[in-house]
Design a protein around this motif. Structure first.
Motif, PDB file in Angstrom:
ATOM      1  N   GLU A  22      13.479 -38.992 -72.660  1.00 12.26           N
ATOM      2  CA  GLU A  22      14.263 -37.909 -72.561  1.00 12.26           C
ATOM      3  C   GLU A  22      13.339 -36.832 -71.789  1.00 12.26           C
ATOM      4  OE1 GLU A  22      17.029 -36.568 -73.599  1.00 12.26           O
ATOM      5  OE2 GLU A  22      17.932 -38.221 -74.646  1.00 12.26           O
ATOM      6  N   SER A  23      14.022 -36.007 -71.003  1.00 11.31           N
ATOM      7  CA  SER A  23      13.053 -35.116 -70.286  1.00 11.31           C
ATOM      8  C   SER A  23      13.159 -33.784 -70.974  1.00 11.31           C
ATOM      9  CB  SER A  23      13.828 -35.024 -68.900  1.00 11.31           C
ATOM     10  OG  SER A  23      13.946 -36.104 -68.109  1.00 11.31           O
ATOM     11  N   ALA A  24      12.022 -32.979 -70.941  1.00 13.20           N
ATOM     12  CA  ALA A  24      12.050 -31.650 -71.724  1.00 13.20           C
ATOM     13  C   ALA A  24      10.907 -30.846 -70.838  1.00 13.20           C
ATOM     14  CB  ALA A  24      11.279 -31.870 -72.860  1.00 13.20           C
ATOM     15  N   VAL A  25      11.597 -29.430 -71.021  1.00 17.73           N
ATOM     16  CA  VAL A  25      10.677 -28.390 -70.431  1.00 17.73           C
ATOM     17  C   VAL A  25      10.084 -27.736 -71.600  1.00 17.73           C
ATOM     18  CG1 VAL A  25      10.818 -26.215 -68.950  1.00 17.73           C
ATOM     19  CG2 VAL A  25      12.299 -28.087 -68.533  1.00 17.73           C
ATOM     20  N   ALA A  26       8.523 -27.651 -71.430  1.00 17.39           N
ATOM     21  CA  ALA A  26       7.732 -26.887 -72.451  1.00 17.39           C
ATOM     22  C   ALA A  26       7.540 -25.584 -72.019  1.00 17.39           C
ATOM     23  CB  ALA A  26       6.272 -27.884 -72.654  1.00 17.39           C
ATOM     24  N   VAL A  27       7.817 -24.673 -72.956  1.00 21.67           N
ATOM     25  CA  VAL A  27       7.890 -23.223 -72.417  1.00 21.67           C
ATOM     26  C   VAL A  27       6.820 -22.480 -73.285  1.00 21.67           C
ATOM     27  CG1 VAL A  27       9.184 -20.918 -72.464  1.00 21.67           C
ATOM     28  CG2 VAL A  27      10.214 -23.137 -72.042  1.00 21.67           C
ATOM     29  N   GLU A  28       5.967 -21.794 -72.845  1.00 20.68           N
ATOM     30  CA  GLU A  28       4.921 -20.867 -73.444  1.00 20.68           C
ATOM     31  C   GLU A  28       5.305 -20.264 -74.780  1.00 20.68           C
ATOM     32  OE1 GLU A  28       1.193 -19.682 -74.273  1.00 20.68           O
ATOM     33  OE2 GLU A  28       1.761 -20.842 -72.401  1.00 20.68           O
ATOM     34  N   ASP A  29       4.636 -20.398 -75.744  1.00 13.15           N
ATOM     35  CA  ASP A  29       5.043 -19.597 -77.140  1.00 13.15           C
ATOM     36  C   ASP A  29       6.426 -20.083 -77.734  1.00 13.15           C
ATOM     37  OD1 ASP A  29       2.417 -18.344 -76.858  1.00 13.15           O
ATOM     38  OD2 ASP A  29       3.485 -16.711 -75.979  1.00 13.15           O
ATOM     39  N   ARG A  30       6.996 -21.263 -77.405  1.00 13.86           N
ATOM     40  CA  ARG A  30       8.391 -21.761 -77.840  1.00 13.86           C
ATOM     41  C   ARG A  30       8.121 -23.315 -78.350  1.00 13.86           C
ATOM     42  NH1 ARG A  30      13.181 -20.320 -73.886  1.00 13.86           N
ATOM     43  NH2 ARG A  30      14.026 -21.943 -75.454  1.00 13.86           N
ATOM     44  N   GLU A  31       8.705 -23.648 -79.304  1.00 12.05           N
ATOM     45  CA  GLU A  31       8.967 -24.874 -79.624  1.00 12.05           C
ATOM     46  C   GLU A  31      10.367 -25.495 -79.154  1.00 12.05           C
ATOM     47  OE1 GLU A  31       7.692 -26.619 -83.774  1.00 12.05           O
ATOM     48  OE2 GLU A  31      10.015 -26.559 -83.936  1.00 12.05           O
ATOM     49  N   THR A  32      10.071 -26.544 -78.366  1.00 14.52           N
ATOM     50  CA  THR A  32      11.260 -27.118 -77.868  1.00 14.52           C
ATOM     51  C   THR A  32      11.592 -28.159 -78.282  1.00 14.52           C
ATOM     52  OG1 THR A  32      10.645 -26.050 -75.458  1.00 14.52           O
ATOM     53  CG2 THR A  32      12.120 -28.068 -75.582  1.00 14.52           C
ATOM     54  N   PRO A  33      12.930 -28.427 -78.730  1.00 17.47           N
ATOM     55  CA  PRO A  33      13.284 -29.888 -79.501  1.00 17.47           C
ATOM     56  C   PRO A  33      13.522 -30.793 -78.589  1.00 17.47           C
ATOM     57  CG  PRO A  33      15.157 -28.221 -79.219  1.00 17.47           C
ATOM     58  CD  PRO A  33      13.861 -27.458 -78.676  1.00 17.47           C
ATOM     59  N   VAL A  34      13.152 -32.073 -78.971  1.00 15.03           N
ATOM     60  CA  VAL A  34      13.372 -33.348 -78.084  1.00 15.03           C
ATOM     61  C   VAL A  34      14.009 -34.499 -78.976  1.00 15.03           C
ATOM     62  CG1 VAL A  34      12.414 -35.011 -76.602  1.00 15.03           C
ATOM     63  CG2 VAL A  34      11.246 -32.853 -76.652  1.00 15.03           C
ATOM     64  N   ASP A  35      15.186 -34.392 -79.058  1.00 13.35           N
ATOM     65  CA  ASP A  35      16.003 -35.409 -79.785  1.00 13.35           C
ATOM     66  C   ASP A  35      16.345 -36.410 -79.197  1.00 13.35           C
ATOM     67  OD1 ASP A  35      15.845 -33.467 -81.711  1.00 13.35           O
ATOM     68  OD2 ASP A  35      17.859 -32.615 -81.765  1.00 13.35           O
ATOM     69  N   PHE A  36      16.039 -37.670 -79.688  1.00 18.37           N
ATOM     70  CA  PHE A  36      16.684 -38.958 -79.182  1.00 18.37           C
ATOM     71  C   PHE A  36      17.895 -39.438 -80.148  1.00 18.37           C
ATOM     72  CE2 PHE A  36      12.231 -39.271 -77.832  1.00 18.37           C
ATOM     73  CZ  PHE A  36      12.133 -39.624 -76.566  1.00 18.37           C
ATOM     74  N   ALA A  37      18.781 -40.060 -79.459  1.00 18.61           N
ATOM     75  CA  ALA A  37      19.891 -40.308 -80.205  1.00 18.61           C
ATOM     76  C   ALA A  37      20.128 -41.876 -80.343  1.00 18.61           C
ATOM     77  CB  ALA A  37      21.246 -39.382 -79.806  1.00 18.61           C
ATOM     78  N   MET A  38      20.407 -42.291 -81.479  1.00 17.30           N
ATOM     79  CA  MET A  38      20.680 -43.719 -81.742  1.00 17.30           C
ATOM     80  C   MET A  38      21.882 -43.746 -82.709  1.00 17.30           C
ATOM     81  SD  MET A  38      17.329 -46.365 -81.416  1.00 17.30           S
ATOM     82  CE  MET A  38      18.644 -47.516 -81.488  1.00 17.30           C
ATOM     83  N   THR A  39      23.001 -43.136 -82.453  1.00 17.15           N
ATOM     84  CA  THR A  39      23.902 -42.852 -83.339  1.00 17.15           C
ATOM     85  C   THR A  39      25.214 -43.956 -83.193  1.00 17.15           C
ATOM     86  OG1 THR A  39      25.030 -41.284 -81.996  1.00 17.15           O
ATOM     87  CG2 THR A  39      23.487 -40.516 -83.832  1.00 17.15           C
ATOM     88  N   ASP A  40      24.929 -44.741 -82.609  1.00 19.31           N
ATOM     89  CA  ASP A  40      26.144 -45.683 -81.877  1.00 19.31           C
ATOM     90  C   ASP A  40      25.719 -47.242 -82.891  1.00 19.31           C
ATOM     91  OD1 ASP A  40      28.285 -46.808 -80.755  1.00 19.31           O
ATOM     92  OD2 ASP A  40      27.175 -47.660 -79.036  1.00 19.31           O
ATOM     93  N   SER A  41      25.331 -47.174 -83.960  1.00 20.29           N
ATOM     94  CA  SER A  41      25.317 -48.214 -84.949  1.00 20.29           C
ATOM     95  C   SER A  41      26.708 -48.882 -85.062  1.00 20.29           C
ATOM     96  CB  SER A  41      24.559 -47.915 -86.226  1.00 20.29           C
ATOM     97  OG  SER A  41      24.569 -49.166 -86.853  1.00 20.29           O
ATOM     98  N   PRO A  42      26.924 -49.865 -85.253  1.00 19.72           N
ATOM     99  CA  PRO A  42      28.125 -50.764 -85.519  1.00 19.72           C
ATOM    100  C   PRO A  42      28.740 -49.891 -86.921  1.00 19.72           C
ATOM    101  CG  PRO A  42      26.963 -52.492 -84.788  1.00 19.72           C
ATOM    102  CD  PRO A  42      25.947 -51.320 -84.826  1.00 19.72           C
ATOM    103  N   TYR A  43      27.971 -49.852 -87.805  1.00 20.43           N
ATOM    104  CA  TYR A  43      28.378 -49.182 -89.243  1.00 20.43           C
ATOM    105  C   TYR A  43      27.138 -48.265 -89.779  1.00 20.43           C
ATOM    106  CZ  TYR A  43      31.543 -53.046 -89.094  1.00 20.43           C
ATOM    107  OH  TYR A  43      32.469 -53.991 -88.597  1.00 20.43           O
TER     108      TYR A  43
END
Length: 431
Positions: free
Chosen positions: A73-94
């Motif tokens: 995942e690409s992310a831009v880190a900004v001064e004095d901020r918390e940047t979320p980096v979320d990976f998604a593996m939601t395509d499980s068969p069940y």
């Protein structure tokens, strides 16, 4: 104040609880920035992210999955901020199979539910237990099979039944012989089919400290097994029980899958569950990042000898120092305190041989340790069997070692080497 990247990996919502940790990296996109190697990434349906301070700028964050797949995942880190980096593996068969999906034991939902047929796997271990043989042109033979699995839990197995000789004898028994009766002490039980959407084709069996979830029972012995039978194929699964309070999952894949094994075992341990899968891959350095994080917890009381053994495989496999280490006393306690655990004796013997450096006394102790390990019976860990074979092979002129080496090698031919725990293919369907 520096910028912060808050990293996590999302699994499907609505599944069974049980978070995990996997390993990843943070790298700057350009020349400037902060590199962080071996970060720990929480995984789950709604895990709290882990925050990593970095210099402001552009970054590439990677997550190394236990399957060997790497997400970025690409992310831009900004001064004095918390940047979320979320990976998604939601395509499980069940949703119920989310943990198995994270471990790489089952394919994505888009592939699983596709009407297209997956090509027949070259590896026998990758094939469905009900897969039919191919014609010379590569197409399936078309023989009809019953796509139903029978799982029999063996709650108590006497030591003589899990010797190398006994296990090799099981592979020679004719069809119709009850494997469960052959290795159990009389308390075997056929488990009901799991009541989840994939229960018919990809049944998922779960075990806790008291046995199968929902239908516990006993008495519980020092070794427990699961016998899985389908269309003439038989797999004998070594259950890593008890594993503290953590659950153990056994996935049986009765369809032709492009990923994973016909039978897979995973431990739902939030701290080191993924580390076991890394270890099975041979990625010991990656696994070490997880085991080192909880090292003191593993060894302070040896309350979970199976987890401690896994940690020792990783520690020995990644340590190249010639002298003593802080964990050598723990290894002695593991080998001496749990005689039912062949892995403890294997680990001690390998450690002695690697430190011997021509010392005859150390070599002799290592050789005796290998013999002791073999005589304790089959190990829990697939890596343990590989190390036992390698160790015994160092004494080709020794009749006692050569005889044991022959048996250990023959057993290794029945093992799915991609699985962390020993799974034996006793009768592979050939028609």
């Amino acid at each position: 104040m520096s910028a912060v990247l808050a990293v996590r990996l999302l699994l499907p919502p609505g599944g069974e609880p049980g978070d995990a940790l996997i390993v990843g990296d943070i790298r700057p996109s350009g020349r400037a920035g902060t590199s962080r190697h071996g970060i720990l990434i929480p995984c789950g349906s709604a895990p709290s992210p882990r925050s990593y301070p970095v210099e402001p700028g552009r970054y590439v964050v990677s997550a190394s999955l236990p399957s060997g797949l790497v997400l970025t995942e690409s992310a831009v880190a900004v001064e004095d901020r918390e940047t979320p980096v979320d990976f998604a593996m939601t395509d499980s068969p069940y949703a119920t199979h989310a943990w198995q999906y994270l471990m790489g034991n089952i394919e994505p939902g888009g592939v699983y539910h596709s009407p297209a047929r997956s090509p027949r796997a070259e590896s026998v271990a990758s094939r469905s237990m009900v897969a039919t043989a191919s014609r010379p042109d590569g197409t399936a033979s078309g023989a009809a099979v019953d796509p139903t699995a029978l799982a029999t839990w063996v709650a108590d197995s006497p030591p003589a039944r899990w010797s190398f000789a006994s296990m090799l004898a099981l592979a020679r028994t004719p069809p119709g012989t009850s494997v469960a009766d052959s290795i159990g002490s009389g308390g075997s039980r056929v488990l009901p089919a799991p009541l989840h959407p994939g229960g018919t084709v990809t049944p998922l069996y779960r075990f806790g400290p008291d046995g199968p979830l929902g239908t516990p029972g006993g008495p519980l012995g020092e070794r427990q097994f699961l016998v899985v039978e389908a269309a003439g194929s038989v797999r004998l699964v070594t259950l890593p029980l008890p594993w503290g309070e953590a659950e153990v999952e056994v996935l049986v894949n009765l369809r032709q899958s492009p990923t994973g094994s016909a039978v897979s075992v995973a431990v739902r341990d939030a701290d080191v569950g993924a580390g076991l899968a890394y270890m099975a891959q041979g990625a010991l350095d990656t696994a070490a990042r997880l085991f080192t994080d909880v090292e003191e917890m593993l060894y302070s009381r040896l309350a979970n000898p199976l987890a401690a053994a896994a940690g020792c495989y990783v520690l020995i496999g990644t340590d190249h120092s010639p002298g003593s280490t802080r964990w050598d006393p723990w290894l002695e306690r593991l080998a001496d305190g749990f005689p039912w655990l062949g892995d403890g004796a294997i680990l001690r013997a390998v450690r002695l041989l690697r430190r011997a450096r021509g010392d005859p006394g150390q070599v002799r102790r290592g050789r005796e340790g290998l013999i002791e390990a073999f005589d304790r019976g089959i190990p829990f860990y697939t890596l343990g069997l590989a190390w036992l074979v390698d160790g015994l092979a160092a004494f080709p002129e020794d009749p006692a070692c050569a005889r044991r080496l022959d048996a250990a090698r023959r057993l290794s031919w029945l093992v799915d080497t991609r699985e962390p725990f020993l799974i034996l293919d006793l009768r592979q369907r050939r028609t």
